[in-house]
Motif scaffolding. Structure first.
Motif, PDB file in Angstrom:
ATOM      1  N   GLY A  24     -18.440   9.680  14.623  1.00 41.07           N
ATOM      2  CA  GLY A  24     -18.630  10.839  13.766  1.00 41.07           C
ATOM      3  C   GLY A  24     -17.411  11.725  13.609  1.00 41.07           C
ATOM      4  N   ILE A  25     -16.241  11.227  13.955  1.00 38.50           N
ATOM      5  CA  ILE A  25     -15.012  12.011  13.826  1.00 38.50           C
ATOM      6  C   ILE A  25     -14.441  11.831  12.421  1.00 38.50           C
ATOM      7  N   ASP A  26     -14.077  12.931  11.786  1.00 42.86           N
ATOM      8  CA  ASP A  26     -13.454  12.897  10.462  1.00 42.86           C
ATOM      9  C   ASP A  26     -12.056  12.290  10.618  1.00 42.86           C
ATOM     10  N   THR A  27     -11.895  11.046  10.147  1.00 43.51           N
ATOM     11  CA  THR A  27     -10.689  10.271  10.447  1.00 43.51           C
ATOM     12  C   THR A  27      -9.984   9.788   9.198  1.00 43.51           C
ATOM     13  N   VAL A  28      -8.661   9.868   9.225  1.00 35.45           N
ATOM     14  CA  VAL A  28      -7.802   9.324   8.174  1.00 35.45           C
ATOM     15  C   VAL A  28      -6.828   8.354   8.825  1.00 35.45           C
ATOM     16  N   ILE A  29      -6.595   7.214   8.179  1.00 30.09           N
ATOM     17  CA  ILE A  29      -5.614   6.257   8.678  1.00 30.09           C
ATOM     18  C   ILE A  29      -4.573   6.001   7.595  1.00 30.09           C
ATOM     19  N   VAL A  30      -3.306   5.951   7.986  1.00 29.64           N
ATOM     20  CA  VAL A  30      -2.202   5.731   7.049  1.00 29.64           C
ATOM     21  C   VAL A  30      -1.512   4.421   7.393  1.00 29.64           C
ATOM     22  N   GLU A  31      -1.269   3.597   6.386  1.00 31.76           N
ATOM     23  CA  GLU A  31      -0.600   2.319   6.591  1.00 31.76           C
ATOM     24  C   GLU A  31       0.264   2.009   5.371  1.00 31.76           C
ATOM     25  N   ALA A  32       1.525   1.644   5.614  1.00 31.53           N
ATOM     26  CA  ALA A  32       2.436   1.349   4.515  1.00 31.53           C
ATOM     27  C   ALA A  32       2.195  -0.044   3.941  1.00 31.53           C
ATOM     28  N   GLY A  33       1.753  -0.973   4.786  1.00 29.92           N
ATOM     29  CA  GLY A  33       1.511  -2.333   4.329  1.00 29.92           C
ATOM     30  C   GLY A  33       0.030  -2.642   4.249  1.00 29.92           C
ATOM     31  N   LYS A  34      -0.308  -3.895   4.524  1.00 32.67           N
ATOM     32  CA  LYS A  34      -1.700  -4.302   4.507  1.00 32.67           C
ATOM     33  C   LYS A  34      -2.351  -4.005   5.855  1.00 32.67           C
TER      34      LYS A  34
ATOM     35  N   LYS B 117     -11.109   7.371   5.949  1.00 32.96           N
ATOM     36  CA  LYS B 117     -10.351   7.445   4.703  1.00 32.96           C
ATOM     37  C   LYS B 117      -9.002   6.770   4.915  1.00 32.96           C
ATOM     38  N   SER B 118      -8.653   5.821   4.048  1.00 35.32           N
ATOM     39  CA  SER B 118      -7.385   5.099   4.150  1.00 35.32           C
ATOM     40  C   SER B 118      -6.395   5.618   3.112  1.00 35.32           C
ATOM     41  N   VAL B 119      -5.175   5.838   3.560  1.00 33.83           N
ATOM     42  CA  VAL B 119      -4.105   6.279   2.674  1.00 33.83           C
ATOM     43  C   VAL B 119      -2.981   5.253   2.758  1.00 33.83           C
ATOM     44  N   ARG B 120      -2.579   4.708   1.613  1.00 33.09           N
ATOM     45  CA  ARG B 120      -1.534   3.685   1.564  1.00 33.09           C
ATOM     46  C   ARG B 120      -0.172   4.346   1.350  1.00 33.09           C
ATOM     47  N   GLY B 121       0.731   4.158   2.291  1.00 35.51           N
ATOM     48  CA  GLY B 121       2.064   4.728   2.137  1.00 35.51           C
ATOM     49  C   GLY B 121       2.747   4.898   3.477  1.00 35.51           C
TER      50      GLY B 121
END
Length: 465
Positions: A28-38, A113-117
């Motif tokens: 239940g943690i509000d989480t964002v993950i950032v990844e430049a590739g796949k 939530k996934s952020v590409r970059g």
């Protein structure tokens, strides 16, 4: 672009990062993950998974070649075997693509939530991400650094042209006729063995006195024997010096101090991996370092409050399953759970031919602690299942204290022994004694019986040798 605020930000979607994010989302943690590739990082995209696919394809092709040569003891014969490497790579890429999609789906299912970059720190609570649509600013209460590692590049053998890393080796359009491998660790031997089976003339160049130096010589002996049978030339105690002017050979210095050449169409450099600590704003935050790595405590906390680090960027062992375990733990700590890193053993597997597994202490490491030890070793030459798989070369070994029989380490070398790693790790984590393993009924006929027999041998009454 509107700023994002969250409770947890994970930088890097490799095995450690995506597991951390998924577990955090489940809690239940509000989480964002950032990844430049796949998603999946090095392991899934250009490491563990694609290399094992290539290794399996090479194994199957070599079996067929033996059958075509009339050398199969199984009485099977075929004609005109051929390898379409393009189809092999397409199959390998299909596996990677399916797993990429699987990771993305799991993150979405967990509400992450996934952020590409590419992320870069502004300060200890804020990062900016260069995305396709502009700069995205993310503010988080807690940040997890999971930036992983990259192949080490030698200054006198920079990557490019004929000089390749493991990443390029997994995407070659054709099998090189002559392959020189610089580095006799597990990556070099895994890929070198695979290409030898696919028809390449492979030469391993290792500066240390022997290959796979992280394992004891007894454990690696069957692997060295198999390399010779495959026609792989192992040059130990030899230093790589650079590329010839013509670009068709690796320049080396022999153990006698003489200069020599190793003819090669491709030169695969596998001398280790380095933590990715540059390019994401480490200079903007004040983290204590442990050499090249980010310094962490038993809960993966860094020297800055609210910042954790996991996986390869934190040091050895650089193993995906270590990163995963750390990621899961950190997510639960952020959720308020009481967790601590208290692992007795992290199994290490080398997917050579035959495979190697090591968990816990080796005999020499156990002896160094002081006190007497017991060692039980059981050969696969006495194991029915191994014999039916033509996998008699190898053994299982158990190391235990002599006084109370507490198991300190377990090692194995043999065909398919990677699948025994779970049993080895479980035994060590549960604090098993020799009697526990010996008294557990192991299914017959399986190679796992060798584990039980090794414990029986240490107790002085093995049944099948």
């Amino acid at each position: 672009m509107k700023d994002i605020s969250c409770k947890l930000l994970v930088i890097g979607a490799g095995p450690g990062g995506y597991v951390c994010a998924i577990r955090a989302g489940q809690l239940g943690i509000d989480t964002v993950i950032v990844e430049a590739g796949k998603p999946g990082g090095t392991c899934l995209n250009v490491g563990c998974i694609p290399s094992k696919a290539l290794i399996h394809a090479a194994d199957e092709f070599e079996k067929i070649v033996q059958m075509a040569d009339g050398n199969s003891p199984l009485g099977i014969s075929v004609t005109a075997p051929a390898l379409d490497l393009a189809r092999t790579l397409s199959w390998k890429d299909g596996i990677v693509s399916r797993l990429n999609s699987g990771v993305s789906s799991l993150l979405k299912k967990a509400g992450v939530k996934s952020v590409r970059g590419w992320a870069r720190f502004r300060d200890g609570k804020t990062v900016e991400v260069d995305t396709e649509t502009g700069t995205q600013v993310i503010r988080a209460e807690t940040i997890v650094i999971a930036t992983g590692s990259a192949p080490v590049e030698l200054p006198f053998l920079p990557f490019g042209g004929r000089v390749i890393s493991s990443t390029e080796a997994l995407s070659l359009s054709e099998v090189p006729q002559r392959l020189a491998v610089v580095g006799g660790g597990y990556i070099g031997l895994e890929l070198g063995t695979a290409f030898a089976k696919m028809g390449a003339k492979v030469t391993i160049v290792e500066a240390l006195p022997r290959v796979l130096a992280q394992y004891d010589a007894e454990l690696t002996r069957p692997v060295v024997k198999r390399l010779a049978a495959l026609g792989v030339e192992v040059m130990a105690g030899v230093k790589a010096k650079g590329l010839s002017e013509e670009g068709d050979a690796l320049l080396i210095e022999t153990s006698e101090g003489e200069d020599a050449r190793v003819a090669a169409d491709k030169i695969l450099v596998t001398v280790g991996r380095r933590p990715v600590t540059e390019g994401w704003g480490l200079d903007e935050i004040d983290l204590d370092m442990a050499g090249r790595f980010i310094k962490i405590d038993r809960q993966c906390r860094t020297s800055m409050r609210g910042i954790f680090a996991i996986g390869d960027v934190t040091g050895e062992p650089m193993l995906a399953h270590r990163a995963m375990a750390q990621g899961e733990m950190v997510a639960e700590i952020v959720a308020g759970h009481k967790r601590d890193w208290d692992k007795r053993a992290i199994p290490a597997v080398c997917f050579t031919d035959p495979e190697l597994v090591a968990a816990g202490l080796s005999p020499d490491e156990a002896k160094a602690l002081g006190g007497d030890i017991k060692i039980g070793q059981f050969p696969f030459a006495a194991n029915g299942r191994a014999m039916t798989k033509l996998g008699e070369d190898g053994f299982v070994r158990v190391v235990a204290r002599a006084d109370n029989h507490l198991v300190l380490g377990i090692q194995a070398v043999g065909q398919g022994v990677s699948e025994l790693s779970a049993a080895f790790g479980l035994a060590l984590e549960m604090g098993a004694r020799l009697e526990d393993i010996a008294g557990t009924i192991h299914a017959h006929p399986t190679q796992g019986e060798g584990f039980q027999e090794a414990a029986l041998k240490a107790l002085g009454h093995a049944l099948h040798i």
